[in-house]
Design a protein around this motif. Structure first.
Motif, PDB file in Angstrom:
ATOM      1  N   UNK A 206      49.229  39.507  82.289  1.00 11.10           N
ATOM      2  CA  UNK A 206      49.820  39.610  80.129  1.00 11.10           C
ATOM      3  C   UNK A 206      48.560  39.110  79.189  1.00 11.10           C
ATOM      4  N   UNK A 207      47.772  38.686  79.773  1.00 11.50           N
ATOM      5  CA  UNK A 207      46.104  38.149  78.856  1.00 11.50           C
ATOM      6  C   UNK A 207      45.996  39.249  77.973  1.00 11.50           C
ATOM      7  N   UNK A 208      45.809  40.105  77.881  1.00 10.50           N
ATOM      8  CA  UNK A 208      44.874  41.360  77.281  1.00 10.50           C
ATOM      9  C   UNK A 208      46.541  41.228  75.924  1.00 10.50           C
ATOM     10  N   UNK A 209      47.773  41.687  76.841  1.00  4.51           N
ATOM     11  CA  UNK A 209      48.845  41.201  75.322  1.00  4.51           C
ATOM     12  C   UNK A 209      48.734  40.381  75.133  1.00  4.51           C
ATOM     13  N   UNK A 210      48.705  39.588  75.127  1.00  7.01           N
ATOM     14  CA  UNK A 210      48.675  38.202  74.646  1.00  7.01           C
ATOM     15  C   UNK A 210      48.193  38.163  74.028  1.00  7.01           C
ATOM     16  N   UNK A 211      46.533  38.418  74.396  1.00  9.08           N
ATOM     17  CA  UNK A 211      45.155  38.252  73.094  1.00  9.08           C
ATOM     18  C   UNK A 211      45.642  38.966  71.910  1.00  9.08           C
ATOM     19  N   UNK A 212      46.324  40.526  71.991  1.00  4.51           N
ATOM     20  CA  UNK A 212      46.454  41.419  70.874  1.00  4.51           C
ATOM     21  C   UNK A 212      47.020  40.457  69.797  1.00  4.51           C
ATOM     22  N   UNK A 213      48.394  39.738  70.365  1.00  4.68           N
ATOM     23  CA  UNK A 213      49.003  38.679  69.127  1.00  4.68           C
ATOM     24  C   UNK A 213      48.180  38.696  67.812  1.00  4.68           C
ATOM     25  N   UNK A 214      47.104  38.273  68.269  1.00  8.18           N
ATOM     26  CA  UNK A 214      46.236  37.367  67.215  1.00  8.18           C
ATOM     27  C   UNK A 214      45.180  38.172  66.858  1.00  8.18           C
ATOM     28  N   UNK A 215      45.167  39.382  67.112  1.00  6.59           N
ATOM     29  CA  UNK A 215      43.902  40.215  66.985  1.00  6.59           C
ATOM     30  C   UNK A 215      42.441  40.160  67.956  1.00  6.59           C
ATOM     31  N   UNK A 216      42.612  39.966  69.209  1.00  3.90           N
ATOM     32  CA  UNK A 216      41.050  39.043  70.450  1.00  3.90           C
ATOM     33  C   UNK A 216      41.361  40.094  71.372  1.00  3.90           C
ATOM     34  N   UNK A 217      40.629  40.092  71.492  1.00  7.59           N
ATOM     35  CA  UNK A 217      40.135  41.654  72.517  1.00  7.59           C
ATOM     36  C   UNK A 217      39.892  41.209  74.026  1.00  7.59           C
ATOM     37  N   UNK A 218      40.630  41.422  75.130  1.00  8.34           N
ATOM     38  CA  UNK A 218      40.640  40.680  76.238  1.00  8.34           C
ATOM     39  C   UNK A 218      40.476  41.300  77.098  1.00  8.34           C
ATOM     40  N   UNK A 219      38.952  42.025  77.678  1.00  4.51           N
ATOM     41  CA  UNK A 219      38.378  42.714  78.367  1.00  4.51           C
ATOM     42  C   UNK A 219      39.191  42.544  80.140  1.00  4.51           C
ATOM     43  N   UNK A 220      40.524  42.618  80.593  1.00  2.40           N
ATOM     44  CA  UNK A 220      40.887  42.777  81.905  1.00  2.40           C
ATOM     45  C   UNK A 220      41.884  43.825  82.042  1.00  2.40           C
ATOM     46  N   UNK A 221      41.020  44.637  83.676  1.00 10.12           N
ATOM     47  CA  UNK A 221      42.436  45.432  83.937  1.00 10.12           C
ATOM     48  C   UNK A 221      43.076  44.587  85.593  1.00 10.12           C
ATOM     49  N   UNK A 222      44.048  45.112  85.677  1.00 12.78           N
ATOM     50  CA  UNK A 222      44.886  44.796  86.984  1.00 12.78           C
ATOM     51  C   UNK A 222      44.824  45.915  87.927  1.00 12.78           C
ATOM     52  N   UNK A 223      43.289  45.236  88.639  1.00 14.69           N
ATOM     53  CA  UNK A 223      43.605  45.895  89.562  1.00 14.69           C
ATOM     54  C   UNK A 223      44.997  46.123  91.081  1.00 14.69           C
ATOM     55  N   UNK A 224      44.466  46.714  91.828  1.00 16.42           N
ATOM     56  CA  UNK A 224      45.426  47.560  92.568  1.00 16.42           C
ATOM     57  C   UNK A 224      44.389  46.602  94.514  1.00 16.42           C
ATOM     58  N   UNK A 225      45.421  45.233  94.709  1.00 15.30           N
ATOM     59  CA  UNK A 225      44.522  45.512  96.178  1.00 15.30           C
ATOM     60  C   UNK A 225      45.326  45.371  96.805  1.00 15.30           C
ATOM     61  N   UNK A 226      45.094  45.355  97.981  1.00 13.62           N
ATOM     62  CA  UNK A 226      45.518  45.401  99.500  1.00 13.62           C
ATOM     63  C   UNK A 226      44.892  44.334 100.375  1.00 13.62           C
ATOM     64  N   UNK A 227      46.057  43.932 101.317  1.00 16.90           N
ATOM     65  CA  UNK A 227      45.682  42.912 102.241  1.00 16.90           C
ATOM     66  C   UNK A 227      47.342  43.068 103.789  1.00 16.90           C
ATOM     67  N   UNK A 228      46.014  43.570 104.800  1.00 21.36           N
ATOM     68  CA  UNK A 228      46.919  44.186 105.875  1.00 21.36           C
ATOM     69  C   UNK A 228      47.257  42.145 106.923  1.00 21.36           C
TER      70      UNK A 228
END
Length: 807
Positions: A206-228
């Protein structure tokens, strides 16, 4: 929950808790962590918990090493049980360049001090009898790698933080953050508000959402990762040792033993994607997994079966498929956000379990002491600007995920997310064969290729070397032209502009219009924060330049140092001006054909600037200064008019054999001149005396930020000294972070290097103990596990009296 604290940390994953624990260890105990659910209930709980040492970055390696040393001790330190598996690790190499990478990282390991060795395919079976080594050329064996249960270390650090006086509030969602008029931050939660001096965004997915409250750009993507994870296997049940964690570029996966079964986590090299279509997760998303996509990752699982046949000999017990945060460069964000002071980011970790302890330690040092004991530049969130949009972030994060186990050679970059910031000359330079690198979003030429092949990347000198030689020699012997529009550029204006710059800068600010100085901003501890060039255009108007990657960093440095009563305006004009560097002994003849201004030495001295009309373009700022050590000028031209000036200079230079040159040639030229680089030789780890930069210190000034600490440090004497070396080498040059030896022991570290094309010497900077810093001292540098002789030489090997600059 209290209503005021020194620090509020938002987010209770391993990063946030790791910071809380280390802030408390540093003595800050009036601190609160707020988590919307339970600790670790985001991406931390389902992480595989790998803790590797292998890394090409010395600073990141120090982060990893600290974690692997801390986690086995946490139970004793905090009383909280921790499941640590110190099984070691094997990083496989399947190509010659991957072997070179292992050898480079081996040098980093000597500096970081962890136990490792490079072994051949026949030796691998001694450590992992079930591994198929087909196609493997070597392996990097680390003795103290391991893996750990993520919840264990997070809860242990939480327990330690509480024991030291920190407060943790769970089941309390933060809903907003606002800056107060007094400079503090107000955090709005479901259980009320809390004001704080420092707020830390450690909100994970959620860090990009939290950053948006104060006008901060937070360049993160939530990647889907697997392990078996497979069912238990008899072979592993009967095995007395625990198998080392394997990292395999062939299957692009990590493979390890887990509860007597096999765990495989692939980083697929195609088809990877973000979670939730790029949207933020629901606020009630807690300890959840995503539907597995086995068909999509099957090609990499099949390759894992080839590498470790045991993986295919039993059934699957469980599949973990969840979100992990990822930044465009794969490095977490840790440091100040741009803008108002004391908003910190500590998020975006894709290998967060290993990094949580060390990342927390070094950010805590930065917050408490004003700097960390390592160079934090590569973690600083301000390495990204607003050009790092959501689309860019997702596209490049996916590419970086695809390349998790790819061997990136020096200077090699992602080819997606390009063309974001371009000078007005981009198309012209591309037509001339410019090979561009991306720097802070800008496209900047590294060298010019006339063959159409493009760059062949390598750890050794490659196909760029002959072309760069021609570019560098053109500057030394004739004239060259370079687009360096990537400079960060600021106007500092107002009645108090001179006094302001004089107060924040260690050098003396020019007292006469047209004067130019190289200046440094120090922190209160006397260490180097920034390097800037200051040109005085008028008594109340100064033009300040700094490195491309420092655009947000240095804007903050100036804004944060400004006093409320000072009448000073700081304006970022980076995009307004393009910059052309015209340099070489024939540069005066070329420029004279394009302007009526008197360019003679008597009228236009070195280290002065004037405003002129060039090629019919008014308002060009001509600065007689450069980074290559030759007669020359920087032409700061209104960006839209730069093509006109460029065309005129190229036409005027044609009879003189003018040649375009890029940053590779610039590095070759500056290393001959022994010019230091910000971020390599000049960092917050060292002071001006240790950097051999005393000529830019004006200790006779009444005061400047960092003066008192600099005087104390001068009295104490330097801990280390920067030296300039000639290195015996034939096919490669120092790039930085190679270990320096004397008498068979590691005594120092290189910071940068290159081949001086005019002098024909491989040159490097290094920090060594003061007692070994004398000219003529014989040293050795480890390069790709081979010892190369080196000797300290005087600054600089080219034009030491600056006669060519003053010509």
């Amino acid at each position: 929950m209290k209503s005021h604290a020194r620090v509020v940390v938002v987010g209770g994953g391993v990063m946030g808790v790791g910071l809380l624990y280390h802030l408390a260890l540093e003595g800050w105990t009036d601190i609160v962590l707020i988590e919307k659910g339970e600790l670790t209930s985001g991406s931390t709980w389902h992480a595989a918990g790998q803790c590797p040492h292998f890394n090409g970055s010395l600073n990141m390696t120090k982060v990893h090493v600290y974690g692997t040393e801390l986690y086995p001790k946490l139970e004793k330190l905090t009383g909280q049980a921790v499941s640590w598996h110190g099984c070691g690790g094997l990083r496989l190499a399947c190509t010659d360049e991957e072997v070179n990478w292992l050898k480079y990282v081996y040098g980093v390991s000597r500096l970081a001090g962890y136990e490792c060795e490079i072994i051949g395919p026949s030796e691998i079976k001694q450590h992992h009898p079930f591994l198929d080594t087909t196609g493997v050329k070597a392996a990097f064996r680390t003795v103290h790698d391991g893996h750990v249960a993520p919840a264990d270390i997070t809860n242990a650090m939480a327990a330690g933080a509480r024991q030291l006086g920190a407060e943790i509030v769970r089941r309390n969602r933060v809903m907003d953050i606002k800056l107060l008029p007094n400079g503090e931050w107000r955090v709005f939660t479901e259980q009320g508000t809390i004001d704080c001096e420092h707020v830390v965004n450690s909100a994970g997915s959620y860090c990009d959402v939290v950053g948006s409250w104060t006008g901060h750009n937070v360049p993160i993507a939530n990647m889907l990762h697997h392990y078996v994870i497979t069912e238990p296997l008899k072979e592993l049940i009967d095995l007395e040792m625990e198998l080392p964690v394997v990292r395999d570029p062939y299957s692009h996966a990590y493979l390890r033993e887990e509860t007597n079964g096999v765990l495989v986590g692939p980083y697929e090299t195609a088809t990877a994607h973000v979670c939730w279509d790029g949207k933020p997760p629901r606020w009630d998303y807690e300890s959840e997994l995503e539907a597995p996509e086995l068909d999509r990752i099957m090609p990499w699982l099949e390759r894992a079966t080839e590498r470790l046949p045991l993986f295919g000999e039993t059934g699957v017990k469980s599949i973990i498929s969840g979100a992990i945060t990822h930044t465009p460069d794969g490095v977490y964000l840790s440091g100040p956000a741009p803008g108002p002071k004391n908003y910190w980011m500590h998020c975006g970790a894709s290998i967060g379990i290993c990094q949580g302890g060390g990342a927390g330690k070094y950010l805590a040092q930065w917050m408490v002491h004003g700097q960390a004991e390592i160079n934090m530049r590569e973690f600083d969130p301000r390495r990204f600007g607003n050009w790092a949009t959501k689309d860019y972030t997702e596209e490049v994060s996916v590419a970086d995920y695809h390349h998790m186990y790819y061997c990136y050679k020096p200077a090699e970059q992602h080819q997606v997310g390009r063309g974001l910031r371009k000078s007005s000359l981009y198309d012209r330079l591309k037509a001339e064969g410019a090979q561009f690198a991306q720097i802070f979003g800008w496209e900047r030429p590294r060298w010019y290729d006339t063959t159409g092949e493009g760059e062949k990347y390598s750890f050794k000198r490659s196909n760029w070397f002959p072309a760069v030689r021609e570019e560098a020699l053109a500057v030394r012997d004739g004239v060259g032209l370079m687009d360096l529009s990537t400079f960060s550029k600021y106007e500092v204006t107002g009645k108090d502009a001179y006094a302001f710059l004089e107060r924040i800068c260690a050098n003396k600010i020019p007292a006469k219009d047209g004067g130019i100085i190289l200046g440094h901003l120090l922190n209160e501890n006397g260490f180097i924060e920034s390097e800037i060039t200051v040109t005085r255009l008028a008594a109340d108007h100064f033009y300040v330049l700094s490195a491309a990657v420092a655009q947000l960093h240095d804007l903050d440095q100036m804004n944060w140092r400004k006093r409320a009563d000072e009448q000073v305006t700081i304006t970022d004009v980076t995009d307004d001006f393009g910059v052309l560097v015209l340099a070489g002994p024939l540069s005066r003849e070329v420029l004279a054909k394009c302007t009526d201004i008197d360019l003679t030495n008597a009228s236009f001295r070195w280290l002065t600037g004037k405003t002129a009309t060039v090629a019919g373009v008014p308002g060009v700022r001509l600065l007689r200064v450069n980074y290559v050590g030759e007669l020359g000028w920087e032409l700061h031209v209104p960006m839209a008019q730069m093509p006109k000036v460029f065309d005129a200079l190229m036409a005027a230079g044609k009879p003189h054999g003018i040649r375009l040159f890029g940053t590779y040639a610039m590095n070759a030229l500056r290393i001959e001149k022994a010019y230091r680089g910000w971020g390599s030789e000049l960092t917050t780890e060292i002071d001006m005396i240790e950097a051999s930069m005393e000529r830019f210190l004006r200790l006779d000034k009444e005061d400047f930020i960092g003066k008192a600490a600099t005087l104390r440090r001068k009295q104490q004497g330097p801990r280390m000294k920067l030296v300039y070396m000639e290195v015996d080498n034939t096919d490669s040059d120092c790039v930085g972070n190679e270990p320096v030896y004397h008498g068979g022991k590691v005594v120092g570290v290189t910071t940068s290097g290159g081949f001086g094309q005019k002098t024909g010497k491989s040159l490097a900077f290094a920090y060594v103990p003061p007692e070994l810093a004398a000219v003529g001292t014989e040293l050795e540098v480890m390069m790709f596990t081979q010892m190369r002789k080196a000797r300290i030489i005087p600054d600089s090997i080219w034009d030491p009296a600056n006669e060519r600059l003053r010509a």
